[in-house]
Design a protein around this motif. Sequence first.
Motif, PDB file in Angstrom:
ATOM      1  N   ASP A 194       0.837  -1.205   0.000  1.00 22.77           N
ATOM      2  CA  ASP A 194       0.000   0.000   0.000  1.00 22.77           C
ATOM      3  C   ASP A 194       0.873   1.257   0.000  1.00 22.77           C
ATOM      4  O   ASP A 194       0.576   2.239  -0.700  1.00 22.77           O
ATOM      5  CB  ASP A 194      -0.922   0.016   1.222  1.00 22.77           C
ATOM      6  N   PHE A 195       1.955   1.232   0.779  1.00 25.59           N
ATOM      7  CA  PHE A 195       2.881   2.365   0.842  1.00 25.59           C
ATOM      8  C   PHE A 195       3.434   2.664  -0.555  1.00 25.59           C
ATOM      9  O   PHE A 195       3.487   3.828  -0.982  1.00 25.59           O
ATOM     10  CB  PHE A 195       4.018   2.024   1.806  1.00 25.59           C
ATOM     11  N   LEU A 196       3.817   1.633  -1.291  1.00 27.54           N
ATOM     12  CA  LEU A 196       4.358   1.823  -2.639  1.00 27.54           C
ATOM     13  C   LEU A 196       3.278   2.264  -3.627  1.00 27.54           C
ATOM     14  O   LEU A 196       3.503   3.151  -4.458  1.00 27.54           O
ATOM     15  CB  LEU A 196       5.012   0.528  -3.122  1.00 27.54           C
ATOM     16  N   LEU A 197       2.110   1.664  -3.535  1.00 28.64           N
ATOM     17  CA  LEU A 197       1.014   2.030  -4.440  1.00 28.64           C
ATOM     18  C   LEU A 197       0.629   3.500  -4.272  1.00 28.64           C
ATOM     19  O   LEU A 197       0.344   4.196  -5.247  1.00 28.64           O
ATOM     20  CB  LEU A 197      -0.193   1.126  -4.187  1.00 28.64           C
ATOM     21  N   HIS A 231      13.072   6.777  -2.881  1.00 25.69           N
ATOM     22  CA  HIS A 231      13.757   5.602  -2.334  1.00 25.69           C
ATOM     23  C   HIS A 231      14.181   5.823  -0.875  1.00 25.69           C
ATOM     24  O   HIS A 231      14.265   4.866  -0.103  1.00 25.69           O
ATOM     25  CB  HIS A 231      14.973   5.233  -3.201  1.00 25.69           C
ATOM     26  N   VAL A 232      14.404   7.076  -0.494  1.00 25.78           N
ATOM     27  CA  VAL A 232      14.742   7.368   0.907  1.00 25.78           C
ATOM     28  C   VAL A 232      13.539   7.084   1.800  1.00 25.78           C
ATOM     29  O   VAL A 232      13.669   6.476   2.873  1.00 25.78           O
ATOM     30  CB  VAL A 232      15.200   8.834   1.056  1.00 25.78           C
ATOM     31  N   GLU A 233      12.359   7.512   1.349  1.00 28.06           N
ATOM     32  CA  GLU A 233      11.126   7.212   2.081  1.00 28.06           C
ATOM     33  C   GLU A 233      10.919   5.711   2.216  1.00 28.06           C
ATOM     34  O   GLU A 233      10.521   5.216   3.275  1.00 28.06           O
ATOM     35  CB  GLU A 233       9.914   7.808   1.357  1.00 28.06           C
ATOM     36  N   ILE A 234      11.166   5.006   1.120  1.00 24.19           N
ATOM     37  CA  ILE A 234      10.959   3.555   1.116  1.00 24.19           C
ATOM     38  C   ILE A 234      11.855   2.877   2.147  1.00 24.19           C
ATOM     39  O   ILE A 234      11.403   2.050   2.948  1.00 24.19           O
ATOM     40  CB  ILE A 234      11.218   2.980  -0.298  1.00 24.19           C
ATOM     41  N   ILE A 235      13.123   3.241   2.151  1.00 21.04           N
ATOM     42  CA  ILE A 235      14.065   2.640   3.094  1.00 21.04           C
ATOM     43  C   ILE A 235      13.622   2.890   4.533  1.00 21.04           C
ATOM     44  O   ILE A 235      13.595   1.973   5.367  1.00 21.04           O
ATOM     45  CB  ILE A 235      15.489   3.177   2.852  1.00 21.04           C
ATOM     46  N   CYS A 236      13.258   4.124   4.832  1.00 18.66           N
ATOM     47  CA  CYS A 236      12.828   4.471   6.197  1.00 18.66           C
ATOM     48  C   CYS A 236      11.584   3.689   6.605  1.00 18.66           C
ATOM     49  O   CYS A 236      11.508   3.151   7.721  1.00 18.66           O
ATOM     50  CB  CYS A 236      12.582   5.970   6.311  1.00 18.66           C
ATOM     51  N   PHE A 237      10.602   3.615   5.695  1.00 18.86           N
ATOM     52  CA  PHE A 237       9.356   2.937   6.035  1.00 18.86           C
ATOM     53  C   PHE A 237       9.595   1.448   6.236  1.00 18.86           C
ATOM     54  O   PHE A 237       9.105   0.855   7.211  1.00 18.86           O
ATOM     55  CB  PHE A 237       8.314   3.162   4.941  1.00 18.86           C
ATOM     56  N   PHE A 238      10.325   0.839   5.340  1.00 16.06           N
ATOM     57  CA  PHE A 238      10.528  -0.608   5.425  1.00 16.06           C
ATOM     58  C   PHE A 238      11.366  -0.973   6.655  1.00 16.06           C
ATOM     59  O   PHE A 238      11.152  -2.019   7.265  1.00 16.06           O
ATOM     60  CB  PHE A 238      11.170  -1.131   4.142  1.00 16.06           C
ATOM     61  N   LYS A 239      12.305  -0.118   7.024  1.00 14.22           N
ATOM     62  CA  LYS A 239      13.053  -0.380   8.252  1.00 14.22           C
ATOM     63  C   LYS A 239      12.151  -0.283   9.478  1.00 14.22           C
ATOM     64  O   LYS A 239      12.327  -1.010  10.454  1.00 14.22           O
ATOM     65  CB  LYS A 239      14.241   0.587   8.358  1.00 14.22           C
ATOM     66  N   VAL A 246      16.570  -3.297   1.894  1.00 10.86           N
ATOM     67  CA  VAL A 246      15.554  -3.257   0.849  1.00 10.86           C
ATOM     68  C   VAL A 246      16.259  -3.508  -0.480  1.00 10.86           C
ATOM     69  O   VAL A 246      17.095  -2.711  -0.912  1.00 10.86           O
ATOM     70  CB  VAL A 246      14.822  -1.901   0.811  1.00 10.86           C
ATOM     71  N   LEU A 247      15.935  -4.622  -1.117  1.00 11.28           N
ATOM     72  CA  LEU A 247      16.567  -5.024  -2.365  1.00 11.28           C
ATOM     73  C   LEU A 247      15.574  -4.901  -3.504  1.00 11.28           C
ATOM     74  O   LEU A 247      14.360  -4.956  -3.287  1.00 11.28           O
ATOM     75  CB  LEU A 247      17.069  -6.466  -2.269  1.00 11.28           C
TER      76      LEU A 247
END
Length: 254
Positions: A194-197, A231-239, A246-247
């Motif tokens: 959902d975060f990515l969508l 991609h910075v947001e993605i890394i923070c959220f997934f951590k 995150v690969l």
Amino acid sequence: MLQILKQYPSVAVAFSGGVDSTLLLYAACEALGKERVFVLRGVSELVSKRESTAAAALLRELNISSKQILEIRLYPLIWPEFITNSPERCYFCKKRMYQTFQRSLSISDDPVLLDGSNVDDLKSHRPGSRAIQEFGIKTPMLDADLNKEDIRSLAKRFHLSNHDKPSNSCLATRLLEGTEIKRKLLLTVEECEDFLLERGFSGCRVKPNGLDVVLELAENDAALLTNSPVHVEIICFFKSKGFLRVLVDLHPRI
């Protein structure tokens, strides 16, 4: 396909909200009239809230009466043969699902149960197809020799709004074989997707692998990942969800 459908007095379409089952439902209504078509929707933790909401919207778009829709609660997380997540996971799931669907139909007008399988489904190993065959579920699109390209073309021709929707599958398919299927892990996958969508990644999948997580992206999403600071947001959220790395799978999703 219409000629195949017209041989049945009434039908029940196993409806997921994907383009395959949507076209099958549309064709069944054209062939038989809506009053002779039932819709079966399996409700469980394996389907994201976003997908469930979208499926309900499609039924309203097609003007399917609520009297014709059967929402059937499924409990896959108590099926021991399913949660072990073996290579036969999809077979066990389809078997339980269609058993439940058939029991539900026995109290109505006994319509013929339909599945949206197509020719392309025969080109890869799909354990769920074995359950469909074992239960004698009818597959009109397969019988009419329709492939995925045909289905998308027809869906577009008849103005079905999801004609270009990326292929999807249940949340359990994101987990590596042998990883026990648990509610918390499915919810994490749903939240991450959902975060990515919400950030424009239209065809993404999130696949946990221990403390790593692998992103599968559609080809047009790759540029979004590399050409913006998202991609910075993605890394923070997934951590924040407990992943260390995150690969990204360099093979684009088709």
